[in-house]
Design a protein around this motif. Structure first.
Motif, PDB file in Angstrom:
ATOM      1  N   UNK A 131       0.870  -1.172   0.000  1.00 34.52           N
ATOM      2  CA  UNK A 131       0.000   0.000   0.000  1.00 34.52           C
ATOM      3  C   UNK A 131       0.908   1.223   0.000  1.00 34.52           C
ATOM      4  N   UNK A 132       0.708   2.105  -0.965  1.00 33.41           N
ATOM      5  CA  UNK A 132       1.506   3.327  -1.059  1.00 33.41           C
ATOM      6  C   UNK A 132       0.571   4.514  -0.912  1.00 33.41           C
ATOM      7  N   UNK A 133       1.005   5.491  -0.128  1.00 30.70           N
ATOM      8  CA  UNK A 133       0.276   6.755  -0.018  1.00 30.70           C
ATOM      9  C   UNK A 133       1.222   7.852  -0.461  1.00 30.70           C
ATOM     10  N   UNK A 134       0.758   8.679  -1.399  1.00 28.58           N
ATOM     11  CA  UNK A 134       1.569   9.792  -1.861  1.00 28.58           C
ATOM     12  C   UNK A 134       1.740  10.821  -0.749  1.00 28.58           C
ATOM     13  N   UNK A 135       2.706  11.690  -0.932  1.00 30.42           N
ATOM     14  CA  UNK A 135       2.929  12.780   0.001  1.00 30.42           C
ATOM     15  C   UNK A 135       1.691  13.668   0.034  1.00 30.42           C
ATOM     16  N   UNK A 136       1.309  14.097   1.226  1.00 32.22           N
ATOM     17  CA  UNK A 136       0.146  14.975   1.371  1.00 32.22           C
ATOM     18  C   UNK A 136       0.615  16.415   1.207  1.00 32.22           C
ATOM     19  N   UNK A 137       0.485  16.953  -0.001  1.00 30.73           N
ATOM     20  CA  UNK A 137       0.912  18.330  -0.210  1.00 30.73           C
ATOM     21  C   UNK A 137      -0.264  19.217  -0.603  1.00 30.73           C
ATOM     22  N   UNK A 138      -1.098  18.741  -1.511  1.00 39.82           N
ATOM     23  CA  UNK A 138      -2.284  19.499  -1.912  1.00 39.82           C
ATOM     24  C   UNK A 138      -3.475  18.564  -1.893  1.00 39.82           C
ATOM     25  N   UNK A 139      -4.410  18.847  -1.042  1.00 45.53           N
ATOM     26  CA  UNK A 139      -5.616  18.030  -0.998  1.00 45.53           C
ATOM     27  C   UNK A 139      -5.364  16.628  -0.473  1.00 45.53           C
ATOM     28  N   UNK A 140      -6.251  15.733  -0.826  1.00 40.74           N
ATOM     29  CA  UNK A 140      -6.194  14.352  -0.358  1.00 40.74           C
ATOM     30  C   UNK A 140      -5.180  13.565  -1.196  1.00 40.74           C
TER      31      UNK A 140
END
Length: 152
Positions: A131-140
């Motif tokens: 499971x990968x989550x992108x960096x939270x920079x803009x929005x969800x």
């Protein structure tokens, strides 16, 4: 020798042309910095860079291994999908830019920590799932469930 779980993840999912470089970068030992007589350990820039490459999985992971790409995937749904795909490890393994990096924890707790992390975060959930989550920079941030069938 490095972390076998991380090596397996790279070998299973990352584009062949980047595998050796990413394994080398992930295995770079932490940097020790002495300030005011205290030793502090910091993630190496190489390891940081390797993890950050996973911020945009579509650039280095084949579409055939991206089982699901979703911004609004809930923690509960992520766990349910991951458990339905394949046998998962007793402990999930973290690759991220904070204190959880390199830790192993139960899947449920691991998903919770991943969702509450602001940087690029990878949770290796078994031999064939991540499971990968992108960096939270803009929005969800977008979450990706990677799945590779055994023998593929």
């Amino acid at each position: 020798m490095g972390n076998e779980i991380e090596h397996n993840f790279i070998k299973k999912f990352v584009d062949k042309r980047l595998r050796d470089r990413m394994i080398l970068e992930l295995d770079t030992p932490p940097e020790i910095v002495v300030k005011n007589g205290k030793e502090n350990e910091y993630m190496s820039n190489r390891r940081y860079r390797a993890i950050y490459r996973l911020n945009d999985p579509r650039k280095i992971i084949s579409d055939k291994y991206i089982y699901l790409e979703e911004k609004y995937l809930s923690e509960q749904d992520a766990e349910k999908i991951i458990r339905s795909l394949d046998k998962v490890f007793e402990k999930a393994h973290f690759m991220c830019h904070d204190g959880a990096d390199g830790e192993d924890m139960p899947l449920h707790k691991g998903i919770s920590v991943l969702y509450n992390n602001y940087g690029t975060t990878v949770l290796v959930c078994g031999e064939n799932i991540a499971l990968i989550k992108e960096e939270a920079s803009y929005g969800t941030p977008t979450k990706y469930i990677l799945f590779r069938k055994t023998g593929e």
